[in-house]
Design a protein around this motif. Structure first.
Motif, short mmCIF file in Angstrom:
data_model
loop_
_atom_site.label_atom_id
_atom_site.label_comp_id
_atom_site.label_asym_id
_atom_site.label_seq_id
_atom_site.Cartn_x
_atom_site.Cartn_y
_atom_site.Cartn_z
N PRO A 69 17.00 -7.69 -36.07
CA PRO A 69 15.75 -7.95 -35.62
C PRO A 69 15.42 -9.51 -35.33
CG PRO A 69 15.73 -7.58 -37.98
CD PRO A 69 17.07 -7.05 -37.38
N ALA A 70 16.14 -10.29 -35.83
CA ALA A 70 16.15 -12.04 -35.82
C ALA A 70 16.50 -12.27 -34.39
CB ALA A 70 16.89 -12.56 -36.99
N THR A 71 17.37 -11.58 -33.57
CA THR A 71 17.87 -12.00 -32.40
C THR A 71 16.92 -12.44 -31.22
OG1 THR A 71 19.88 -10.53 -32.50
CG2 THR A 71 19.23 -11.33 -30.27
N PRO A 72 17.02 -13.67 -30.79
CA PRO A 72 15.75 -14.14 -29.93
C PRO A 72 15.70 -13.24 -28.71
CG PRO A 72 17.77 -15.30 -29.79
CD PRO A 72 18.14 -14.46 -30.88
N HIS A 73 14.52 -13.27 -27.93
CA HIS A 73 14.30 -12.51 -26.84
C HIS A 73 15.32 -12.77 -25.77
CE1 HIS A 73 11.96 -10.56 -23.81
NE2 HIS A 73 12.00 -11.66 -22.81
N GLN A 74 15.65 -13.85 -25.60
CA GLN A 74 16.70 -14.25 -24.67
C GLN A 74 17.78 -13.45 -24.62
OE1 GLN A 74 14.94 -16.24 -26.25
NE2 GLN A 74 14.00 -18.09 -24.93
N ALA A 75 18.27 -13.58 -25.90
CA ALA A 75 19.52 -12.60 -26.33
C ALA A 75 19.32 -11.32 -25.92
CB ALA A 75 20.01 -12.92 -27.65
N ASN A 76 18.19 -10.76 -26.35
CA ASN A 76 17.89 -9.11 -25.99
C ASN A 76 18.03 -9.05 -24.55
OD1 ASN A 76 17.49 -8.51 -28.80
ND2 ASN A 76 15.44 -9.14 -28.65
N VAL A 77 17.42 -9.72 -23.81
CA VAL A 77 17.27 -9.43 -22.37
C VAL A 77 18.98 -9.46 -21.74
CG1 VAL A 77 16.83 -10.54 -20.04
CG2 VAL A 77 15.19 -10.68 -22.03
N ALA A 78 19.63 -10.36 -22.39
CA ALA A 78 21.03 -10.36 -21.91
C ALA A 78 21.77 -9.10 -22.53
CB ALA A 78 21.82 -11.47 -22.46
N LEU A 79 21.45 -8.72 -23.73
CA LEU A 79 22.04 -7.43 -24.15
C LEU A 79 21.60 -6.00 -23.40
CD1 LEU A 79 22.02 -8.42 -28.04
CD2 LEU A 79 23.96 -8.26 -26.69
N ALA A 80 20.24 -5.96 -22.69
CA ALA A 80 19.95 -4.92 -22.04
C ALA A 80 20.93 -4.81 -20.85
CB ALA A 80 18.57 -5.36 -21.71
N ASP A 81 21.48 -5.64 -20.44
CA ASP A 81 22.52 -5.53 -19.19
C ASP A 81 24.01 -5.45 -19.69
OD1 ASP A 81 20.44 -5.49 -17.14
OD2 ASP A 81 20.39 -7.60 -17.19
N ASP A 82 24.10 -5.21 -21.16
CA ASP A 82 25.46 -5.39 -21.62
C ASP A 82 26.27 -4.18 -20.83
OD1 ASP A 82 27.13 -6.51 -24.26
OD2 ASP A 82 27.88 -4.66 -23.83
N GLU A 83 27.49 -4.20 -20.66
CA GLU A 83 28.35 -3.38 -20.11
C GLU A 83 28.62 -2.21 -20.88
OE1 GLU A 83 32.85 -5.35 -21.07
OE2 GLU A 83 31.93 -5.37 -18.95
N ASP A 84 28.53 -2.34 -22.22
CA ASP A 84 28.86 -1.29 -23.24
C ASP A 84 27.52 -0.45 -23.75
OD1 ASP A 84 29.49 -0.18 -26.23
OD2 ASP A 84 31.63 -0.42 -25.21
N ARG A 85 27.65 0.85 -23.58
CA ARG A 85 26.61 1.49 -23.84
C ARG A 85 26.11 1.71 -25.32
NH1 ARG A 85 26.94 8.12 -23.71
NH2 ARG A 85 27.70 7.68 -25.83
N SER A 86 26.97 1.37 -26.21
CA SER A 86 26.67 1.41 -27.48
C SER A 86 25.79 0.25 -28.06
CB SER A 86 27.96 1.57 -28.41
OG SER A 86 28.73 0.05 -28.14
N VAL A 87 26.17 -0.95 -27.15
CA VAL A 87 25.30 -2.07 -27.49
C VAL A 87 23.88 -2.21 -27.07
CG1 VAL A 87 24.97 -4.70 -26.76
CG2 VAL A 87 27.30 -3.79 -27.16
N ARG A 88 23.84 -1.22 -25.71
CA ARG A 88 22.53 -1.02 -25.38
C ARG A 88 21.76 -0.01 -26.41
NH1 ARG A 88 25.53 -0.30 -20.73
NH2 ARG A 88 24.51 1.76 -20.12
N GLU A 89 22.36 0.98 -26.74
CA GLU A 89 21.84 2.11 -27.56
C GLU A 89 21.30 1.17 -29.07
OE1 GLU A 89 24.83 4.59 -28.48
OE2 GLU A 89 24.90 5.59 -26.37
N GLU A 90 21.84 0.29 -29.41
CA GLU A 90 21.36 -0.47 -30.70
C GLU A 90 20.31 -1.39 -30.15
OE1 GLU A 90 22.37 -0.22 -33.88
OE2 GLU A 90 24.25 0.93 -33.41
#
Length: 420
Positions: A69-90
Motif C-alpha cells: 500500500p505504500a507504493t507510489p502512484h507512478q510505480a502503480n501505473v508502471a505495474l498496471a502494464d506489467d507483462e506478468d499477470r500475477s503482478v497486475r492481479e496483486e
C-alpha cells in the motif's frame, strides 16, 4: 550484508525499527533476491526505492511491490502494464480495496489518479485481472460508474456475474437492458439472485424464458414477484422440474397457486408446503388429500369408474368440498366434477352432466348454489370444464358474490326439471 538481511527477516530486535536509508540502499543494490523481496513488502521504505523495485527483473519482487500500500502512484501505473499477470492481479486487489477510504481522507488529485488506474485495470486483457476487480468492488458505492457499467457488460460471466448480483450502482433500467441484450450465459441468472429485486425486473427475468434464471428468481425470497407473473410461472412449472423445489418454498403464493402446484410437485415438497404455509381450511384439506393421493404417484385416468372412486374416498375422508371441486375443475377432471356435484347437490350424475354440457353459465351457477358451494367454484367450472368463451361466462358479482337472486336460480333449476 548478513546483518541487514537478518534485520529484514525479523531475526533480531532491530527488525521492528525503520531501516536507515543507507542500509536500505545497500540492500537494494545487492544481488540478493530474498533481501529485495523483503524490502518490496516493507511499508516504511522510501517511495523512490519502491519505484525502483517495481522494475526489478524478479517477478515475485514486483508482485510484492504491487501489493504494497505504500507504493507510489507512478510505480502503480508502471505495474498496471506489467507483462506478468500475477503482478497486475496483486495491484488490482490493492487498488480496489483503497476505494472506500479515498472518498474521505485523500486529496481529489490522488482519488482521480486511483480512479484512472482502476479504469485501466478494468480494460486488462486478462479475465482474471478484471475478475479480481469485480469481486473487490461488487458491493462498493464509491466505484466509478463507468467501471461498473463496463464490468457489468463484460463477456466473461466470472467478471460480470459479481457486479450483476451485488452492485448497488446498477439501476432497474440497466438490469432490464442487460436481460434484453445479453448473449452471455448466466447473466440473467446473476440478476435474478439480486437482493430485493423489483417486480419490474422479475417480470423481465420470467419473460426471458431462461429456466435456470427463473429457478434462481423463485429461490430468491427477497425478490418481488407480481401475482400475475407467479401465475404465469405456475402455469408452465409442471413441465420444468427445476422449478418445483423453489416454487414450493415461495412465501407469497396465492391459494390458487398452491392448489395448482399441489397437482404436480412430489409428496416431499407437498409435506413442506403443508407444514410451512398459513393456509385456510379448504386448502389444508386439499393438500391433505394430495398427500394421500401421492403415496401412489401413478396417474389415475379420469374415467367414470376411477372418478367415482376418488370422489367417494374424498367424501369418506371429509374433504369433498369446494376446494376438492376447484382442484378437479382446474385439472380438467370432468368426471370427478360431475360426481362431486352430484353427491353435494343430491342430484343424479346424468342430471349434473346435462347441465355441464348445456354451455349455460347461469344453469351451472344455480347448480353450484344448490350444492352450497361458492361462486368461485362456478367460475372455475365454467372456465376449465365447460370451456365457455369470455363472452359466455357468468362472472361473480363484486368478485365473489352470486350474480343471480335465489328466485332466479330456483327458476333455472326448474327449467332443467331439477326442483330446488
Amino acid at each position: 550484508m548478513l546483518k541487514f538481511i537478518q534485520k529484514l527477516a525479523g531475526q533480531d530486535k532491530a527488525s521492528r525499527e525503520a531501516l536507515a536509508y543507507e542500509e536500505a540502499r545497500s540492500l537494494l543494490e545487492s544481488q540478493n533476491t530474498d533481501a529485495r523481496r523483503t524490502l518490496a513488502s516493507r511499508t516504511d521504505l522510501e517511495p523512490e526505492m519502491l519505484y525502483y523495485l517495481a522494475g526489478d527483473a524478479d517477478t515475485p519482487t514486483r508482485a510484492l511491490v504491487a501489493a504494497n500500500p505504500a507504493t507510489p502512484h507512478q510505480a502503480n501505473v508502471a505495474l498496471a502494464d506489467d507483462e506478468d499477470r500475477s503482478v497486475r492481479e496483486e495491484l488490482t486487489g490493492k487498488i480496489a480495496r483503497l476505494l472506500p477510504d479515498l472518498s474521505q481522507r485523500e486529496t481529489d488529485a490522488l482519488r482521480e489518479q486511483t480512479i484512472e488506474l482502476i479504469e485501466k485495470l478494468a480494460r486488462d486483457q486478462e479475465p482474471r485481472v478484471r475478475e479480481i476487480l469485480a469481486e473487490e468492488i461488487k458491493n462498493s458505492t464509491f466505484a466509478p460508474q463507468n467501471v461498473v457499467q463496463a464490468l457489468a457488460r463484460d463477456t466473461e460471466i466470472s467478471v460480470c456475474g459479481p457486479i450483476l448480483r451485488y452492485s448497488p450502482l446498477l439501476s432497474d433500467a440497466d438490469l432490464i437492458e442487460l436481460i434484453a441484450t445479453t448473449q452471455v450465459t448466466g447473466v440473467i441468472e446473476a440478476i435474478a439472485g439480486r437482493e430485493a429485486l423489483s417486480a419490474d425486473v422479475s417480470d423481465e427475468v420470467v419473460a426471458s424464458l431462461d429456466i435456470p434464471a427463473v429457478a434462481t428468481l423463485l429461490a430468491n425470497t427477497s425478490a418481488q414477484i407480481r401475482a400475475s407473473t407467479m401465475e404465469e410461472i405456475v402455469k408452465n412449472a409442471e413441465e420444468v422440474s427445476q422449478w418445483h423445489g423453489p416454487i414450493s418454498m415461495r412465501p407469497d403464493l396465492s391459494i390458487r397457486a398452491v392448489r395448482r402446484i399441489a397437482q404436480f410437485v412430489g409428496r416431499d415438497l407437498l409435506y413442506g408446503m403443508a407444514d410451512r404455509l398459513g393456509l385456510d381450511d379448504d386448502t389444508r384439506r386439499l393438500l391433505s388429500g394430495r398427500l394421500h393421493d401421492r403415496l401412489d404417484e401413478t396417474p389415475v385416468p379420469d374415467t367414470a369408474a376411477s372418478a367415482l372412486k376418488i370422489v367417494q374416498n374424498a367424501r369418506e375422508q371429509g374433504r369433498l368440498d369446494g376446494g376438492f371441486i376447484s382442484d378437479a375443475a382446474e385439472a380438467g377432471y370432468t368426471e370427478q366434477v360431475t360426481y362431486a356435484l352430484s353427491m353435494l347437490s343430491g342430484l343424479k350424475a346424468p342430471e349434473v352432466q346435462r347441465i355441464l354440457t348445456s354451455r349455460n353459465g347461469k344453469a351451472i351457477t344455480a347448480l353450484v348454489w344448490r350444492a352450497r358451494l361458492s361462486m368461485r367454484v362456478s367460475v372455475l367450472i365454467q372456465t376449465h370444464v365447460m370451456h365457455l368463451k369470455s363472452s359466455e361466462l357468468l362472472p361473480a358479482r363484486g368478485g365473489s358474490e352470486f350474480p343471480l337472486t335465489e328466485e332466479e336460480m330456483v327458476r333455472l333449476l326448474d327449467y332443467f326439471g331439477l326442483a330446488a
